[in-house]
Scaffold this motif. Structure first.
Motif, PDB file in Angstrom:
ATOM      1  N   TYR A  17      36.595  49.714  47.243  1.00  0.00           N
ATOM      2  CA  TYR A  17      35.339  50.302  46.777  1.00  0.00           C
ATOM      3  C   TYR A  17      34.386  50.571  47.951  1.00  0.00           C
ATOM      4  N   ARG A  66      39.884  48.819  41.183  1.00  0.00           N
ATOM      5  CA  ARG A  66      40.816  49.935  40.923  1.00  0.00           C
ATOM      6  C   ARG A  66      40.075  51.242  41.186  1.00  0.00           C
ATOM      7  N   TRP A  67      39.391  51.311  42.307  1.00  0.00           N
ATOM      8  CA  TRP A  67      38.520  52.455  42.584  1.00  0.00           C
ATOM      9  C   TRP A  67      39.314  53.762  42.567  1.00  0.00           C
ATOM     10  N   HIS A  99      37.394  50.082  37.189  1.00  0.00           N
ATOM     11  CA  HIS A  99      36.977  48.757  37.665  1.00  0.00           C
ATOM     12  C   HIS A  99      36.817  48.822  39.188  1.00  0.00           C
ATOM     13  N   SER A 100      35.954  47.954  39.717  1.00  0.00           N
ATOM     14  CA  SER A 100      35.708  47.963  41.168  1.00  0.00           C
ATOM     15  C   SER A 100      36.984  47.744  41.982  1.00  0.00           C
ATOM     16  N   PRO A 103      41.807  42.280  37.202  1.00  0.00           N
ATOM     17  CA  PRO A 103      40.485  42.792  36.848  1.00  0.00           C
ATOM     18  C   PRO A 103      40.092  42.450  35.408  1.00  0.00           C
ATOM     19  N   LYS A 104      38.827  42.100  35.246  1.00  0.00           N
ATOM     20  CA  LYS A 104      38.330  41.756  33.912  1.00  0.00           C
ATOM     21  C   LYS A 104      37.415  42.879  33.446  1.00  0.00           C
ATOM     22  N   LEU A 105      37.768  43.483  32.336  1.00  0.00           N
ATOM     23  CA  LEU A 105      36.912  44.542  31.793  1.00  0.00           C
ATOM     24  C   LEU A 105      35.904  43.905  30.851  1.00  0.00           C
ATOM     25  N   LEU A 142      32.818  49.505  36.750  1.00  0.00           N
ATOM     26  CA  LEU A 142      32.778  48.171  36.156  1.00  0.00           C
ATOM     27  C   LEU A 142      33.068  47.138  37.244  1.00  0.00           C
ATOM     28  N   ALA A 143      32.008  46.575  37.808  1.00  0.00           N
ATOM     29  CA  ALA A 143      32.180  45.525  38.832  1.00  0.00           C
ATOM     30  C   ALA A 143      32.020  44.188  38.121  1.00  0.00           C
ATOM     31  N   THR A 144      32.907  43.979  37.146  1.00  0.00           N
ATOM     32  CA  THR A 144      32.715  42.891  36.182  1.00  0.00           C
ATOM     33  C   THR A 144      33.638  41.702  36.419  1.00  0.00           C
ATOM     34  N   ASN A 187      41.168  46.299  46.748  1.00  0.00           N
ATOM     35  CA  ASN A 187      39.724  46.565  46.686  1.00  0.00           C
ATOM     36  C   ASN A 187      39.338  47.537  47.787  1.00  0.00           C
TER      37      ASN A 187
END
Ligand code: NAP
Length: 487
Positions: free
Chosen positions: A51, A161-162, A158-159, A141-143, A336-338, A49
């Protein structure tokens, strides 16, 4: 194969915070170990992480190993890069790298003839007496399941995988998600980008704090007085774990009402526009989802470049995000900060225990672990920060340290021949799970909100008891809960 009279061998899976801890402690105990790390360097969540705005909202002097206090933390809650440096520094100081295999993922662990046969993607194989799985929770990570996501024509990631090669300054950035990650990203991006479109599905209770920087004078004082630092950490442990984090999960403690009142006051006083204020007002109990802590979210969300969008997302199109009101939010970048798949732990590794039992089958419905550490059928296999561990607003370092100290007591029992292997009985595991589930239903997490704390039945999966009970359980194994399984 008995471990009496020889040095046991350990496989540690993962070189994040928990894996580094295990390596330090195994080295100190003079035991033989290999740490397997799929990436090219240590750090786990702090490596992955990166980000903008990333920080740990647990105070840094608490989010440190008890044996490696750091007088030089720059802030009360320090930025992620500094935390990554800290873990790299500990790894260096203890000379752990030579015991670590990087860039090769463990694909299987099989219990055969009284030992664990561990294999990696590259075909490497070795045998160990013990496996310590330190693979983390917030790791996959969840998309979001949004129509057309793949059709987006700009840059999307994804957040966790910045993509730092993507320019942000002066661009139109969309952000899906307002959890702890999304809130920190909002704080960091609002003033940098041409437009920040924050897509909020559910409003969050935000605990507004000040950002406290340690002065050079304070850091110097910590450096010259190690005992003072220890006292500060000890006090934080009591205040944070026994006070805040324990009480907040108890739906009847009254603390969540107190936090709710404070958060509401912040919302009322810091958000000027009544319409925006209502969009940000949650309709569930504070602390039902993990509390979000921020020093800059309310400023950032009111920044002229920022728009909070609460219309639901209908689909993603090549030009941007289309919301249910038909509006197209044109974007250059979509973040995507999901969140994460929180039920995977060390999977997709193939883990085969005694009598050929597959962990995937045991965990088919959902993962669970005796005392959050071990699974019946899997001798000498222990997890740090595994299923049912204390999460929430606790320091996961404290948790891992106590878990590892517990495991080391079992290692000693096995070495002395008091147990042939360390494996909880199915009865003990079931008893714990039943008690845990009942307690979990009474926590604030079960008071009616959607969150990553809930399992497939909607029951919180985390440690639901006070932290004092965790400490007590970890202080000494109850041997009657273990079987001396045939090796
Ligand atoms: P998260 O808490 O799971 O939040 C995910 C966000 O994405 C939520 O706002 C969620 O909305 C939204 N979302 C998910 N799918 C969506 C969809 N299809 N459409 C619209 N919105 C969607 O993830 P996170 O923010 O990465 O945080 C995870 C955990 O990591 C935290 O709870 C915390 O434990 C840890 N963390 C800690 C720190 C720290 O400072 N210590 C910092 C970052 C993360 P809903 O709320 O509606 O589900």
């Amino acid at each position: 194969m008995t471990q009496e009279g020889r040095v046991p061998r350990f496989a540690v899976l993962g070189a994040g915070m928990s894996g580094i801890l295990a390596a330090v402690k195994l080295r100190e105990a003079g035991l033989d170990f290999t740490v397997f790390e799929k990436a090219e360097k240590v750090g786990g969540t702090w490596r992955e992480n990166t980000y903008p705005g990333i920080a740990c909202d647990v105070p840094s002097h608490l989010y440190s190993y008890s044996f490696e206090l750091n007088p030089d933390w720059s802030y009360y809650c320090s930025p992620g890069a500094e935390i990554q440096d800290y873990f790299e520094g500990v790894t260096d100081r203890y000379g752990l790298e030579r015991k670590m295999r990087f860039g090769d993922a463990v694909t299987r662990c099989e219990w055969r003839d009284g030992m664990w046969d561990v294999g990696t993607a590259s075909g490497y194989r070795d045998r160990f007496d013990w496996v310590i799985a330190a693979t983390g929770i917030l790791h996959h990570p969840k998309l979001p399941d949004i129509e057309g996501l793949e059709s987006f024509g700009g840059s999307m990631f994804h957040s966790a995988r910045w993509d730092h090669s993507v320019p942000l300054d002066g661009r139109r950035v969309g952000l899906v998600g307002t959890g702890s990650s999304g809130v920190q990203i909002t704080g960091a991006l609002a003033h940098r980008v041409a437009r920040l479109s924050v897509f909020q599905r559910t409003a969050q209770w935000v605990v507004h704090t000040d950002q406290v920087e340690y002065s050079e004078e304070q850091r110097g004082a910590f450096r010259s007085d190690a005992e003072r630092l220890e006292r500060i950490r000890a006090k934080m442990e009591v205040d944070f774990h026994d006070g805040f984090a324990t009480q907040v999960l108890d739906a009847d403690s009254g603390l969540s009402e107190g936090i709710e009142a404070q958060c509401t006051k912040d919302l009322e006083t810091k958000i000027a526009d009544p319409e925006l204020r209502e969009k940000l007002r949650p309709d569930y109990r504070a602390a039902c989802k993990r509390l979000v802590v921020s020093h800059n979210f309310y400023d950032a969300i009111q920044h002229p470049n920022t728009e909070l969008i609460t219309e639901s997302i209908e689909r993603v199109e090549p030009e941007g995000v289309r919301t249910a009101d038909g509006r197209l939010h044109e974007l250059d970048v979509l973040v995507l900060a999901t969140g994460f798949h929180v039920d995977r732990f060390m999977r997709p590794m193939r883990i085969v225990g005694r009598d050929g039992v597959l962990l995937d089958e045991v965990w088919e419905k959902r993962p669970s672990a005796y005392l959050a550490l071990a699974v019946s059928g899997f001798p000498n296999f222990f997890m740090l920060n595994g299923p049912n561990s204390p999460v929430g607003n606790f320091s996961l370092i404290e948790t891992a340290e106590r878990q590892f100290a517990y495991v080391m007591q079992l290692v000693e029992r096995v070495r002395r021949g008091e147990l042939s292997v360390a494996e909880p009985t199915a009865e003990a595991a079931q008893r714990f799970e039943e008690e845990r589930t009942e307690a979990a239903k009474k926590t604030v997490w079960a008071t009616g909100c959607r969150s990553w704390y809930l399992d497939d039945r909607g029951i919180p999966f985390a440690w639901p008891f006070p932290f004092s009970r965790f400490r007590e359980e970890m202080s000494a194994p109850r041997l009657e809960d273990y079987r001396g399984a045939d090796a």
